[in-house]
Design an enzyme around this catalytic site. Structure first.
Site, PDB file in Angstrom:
ATOM      1  N   LYS A 154       0.841  -1.188   0.000  1.00 18.02           N
ATOM      2  CA  LYS A 154       0.000   0.000   0.000  1.00 18.02           C
ATOM      3  C   LYS A 154       0.886   1.253   0.000  1.00 18.02           C
ATOM      4  CE  LYS A 154      -4.156  -1.932   0.529  1.00 18.02           C
ATOM      5  NZ  LYS A 154      -5.316  -1.702  -0.347  1.00 18.02           N
ATOM      6  N   ASP A 178      -0.551  -0.766  -4.603  1.00 20.89           N
ATOM      7  CA  ASP A 178      -1.914  -0.233  -4.523  1.00 20.89           C
ATOM      8  C   ASP A 178      -1.855   1.148  -3.885  1.00 20.89           C
ATOM      9  OD1 ASP A 178      -4.578   0.279  -4.309  1.00 20.89           O
ATOM     10  OD2 ASP A 178      -5.070  -1.469  -3.079  1.00 20.89           O
ATOM     11  N   GLU A 204      -2.326  -0.770  -8.857  1.00 24.14           N
ATOM     12  CA  GLU A 204      -3.769  -0.852  -8.634  1.00 24.14           C
ATOM     13  C   GLU A 204      -4.322   0.508  -8.253  1.00 24.14           C
ATOM     14  OE1 GLU A 204      -6.867  -3.093  -5.598  1.00 24.14           O
ATOM     15  OE2 GLU A 204      -4.945  -4.046  -6.058  1.00 24.14           O
ATOM     16  N   ASP A 229      -9.838  -0.756  -9.210  1.00 27.83           N
ATOM     17  CA  ASP A 229     -10.477  -1.243  -7.987  1.00 27.83           C
ATOM     18  C   ASP A 229     -11.667  -0.344  -7.673  1.00 27.83           C
ATOM     19  OD1 ASP A 229     -11.313  -2.112  -5.529  1.00 27.83           O
ATOM     20  OD2 ASP A 229      -9.393  -1.926  -4.533  1.00 27.83           O
ATOM     21  N   LYS A 251     -14.489  -6.950  -6.181  1.00 25.93           N
ATOM     22  CA  LYS A 251     -14.708  -7.208  -4.758  1.00 25.93           C
ATOM     23  C   LYS A 251     -16.139  -7.728  -4.578  1.00 25.93           C
ATOM     24  CE  LYS A 251     -10.726  -5.330  -3.354  1.00 25.93           C
ATOM     25  NZ  LYS A 251     -10.679  -4.018  -2.698  1.00 25.93           N
TER      26      LYS A 251
END
EC number: 5.1.1.-
Length: 336
Positions: A154, A178, A204, A229, A251
């Site tokens: 992240k 991400d 991402e 995403d 998701k």
């Protein structure tokens, strides 16, 4: 059919930080559907980004309890369509309900989900393990705590490249980045050049979700693949992401469960896009549902239960990125 709702507050091993928030616990809703001698289990977690809370999900499911409990013999697809007409405003609740019903349906058929769908698990991809934003020392400590073949890192700080350079010194693992909407266009394009040198596989959602002009620009010029995403929530978003992203991260909680996720995966494949499914720090209940989609995926991020200090269920297990299925049918879940 009987509906049972359970609330949990999942405690994480470490504070988990992304570009927009930090959490130490994750509220979660477990839906159980009982019929005859079988139970099916589903899960959805709260999420402030999408303004979803566990009490809200419970309220929405209670409103249609009679409808749910009078349904039993439908196919998962027909049951999802019926439930969607009442829960289209709350896809998280619909997700937990859909997973539970699909799990129950498969158990009644005496099959695991991947068997029900006629998927072969011989070439399942490995899951990554997520390293949240922290000091470099803490990020390194988390990596050393759990050596892994693929890390999802992240980012979204002023020192992103320096962080990855330092982490790279300590592992040969594949990196995925991400940024959770934390970068701009030029920043993304420039970062991609440096990150590719550092063994990064893809980026991402670097740009905020609704800036489609920016997505198009990054899509044209990035030297690394870009995976959507936050820009890919519902089924209709897959077509929107085409020619703006190289792939989509689906998701279950955002799209409303396994039933629409399977359709989104097929649509992505038809459009020549990479397929990925991600998690939302669920317990093994939600993670076990994701596991049965593995044969259809190019990438997966299903480490949510690994981030927990204590799980609430047994089901699939994960070791060094590889998923092993439970001997039980359906998703293979049992509550602890």
């Amino acid at each position: 059919m009987k509906l049972i709702l359970r609330q949990y507050n999942l405690k994480l091993k470490h504070t988990f930080t992304i570009s927009r928030e930090s959490i130490q616990t994750q509220p979660s809703l477990i839906v159980e559907l009982q019929s005859e001698d079988f139970s099916g289990y589903g899960e959805a977690t709260s999420n402030p980004y999408y303004n979803i809370t566990v009490p809200m999900m419970i309220q929405d499911l209670e409103k249609i309890r009679v409808l749910i409990e009078s349904s039993d013999n439908e196919s998962p697809e027909d049951f999802w369509a019926l439930a969607y007409s009442y829960l289209k405003h709350d896809m998280f609740a619909l997700c937990a309900l859909d997973i539970a019903f699909t799990d129950l349906y498969a158990r009644k058929k005496g099959k695991k989900l991947y068997q029900l769908w006629d998927y072969s698990t011989e070439k399942n991809v490995l899951t990554d393990y997520t390293i949240g934003i922290a000091s470099i020392e803490k990020m390194l400590s988390k990596m050393q705590e759990l050596p892994w073949p693929i890390y999802k890192i992240k980012l979204g700080t002023a020192e992103d490249i320096a962080i990855v350079k330092e982490l790279r010194k300590h592992t040969d693992a594949i990196f995925r980045i991400d940024a959770n909407c934390g970068w701009g266009v030029e920043e993304t394009i420039n970062n991609a050049v440096e990150l590719k040198k550092l063994g990064v596989e893809f980026l991402e959602q670097p740009i905020k979700a609704d800036d489609w002009k920016a997505h198009k620009e990054v899509f044209k010029h990035s030297v690394l693949p870009i995976i959507a995403d936050e820009s890919c929530i519902l089924e209709e978003d897959v077509a929107k992401c085409h020619n703006h992203f190289h792939g989509v991260n689906i998701k279950l909680v955002k799209c409303g469960g396994l039933t629409p996720a399977r359709r989104m995966i097929q649509e992505s494949k038809k459009l020549g896009m990479k397929t990925m499914v991600g998690c939302m720090t669920e317990s093994t209940v939600g993670i076990s549902a994701i596991a049965h989609l593995l044969p259809q995926l190019d990438y997966v991020d299903m480490d949510g239960a690994l981030l927990l200090a204590e799980d609430i269920a047994t089901g699939v297990t994960i070791e060094n990125g590889k998923v092993s299925y439970s001997d039980l049918n359906g998703t293979g879940v049992t509550l602890i």
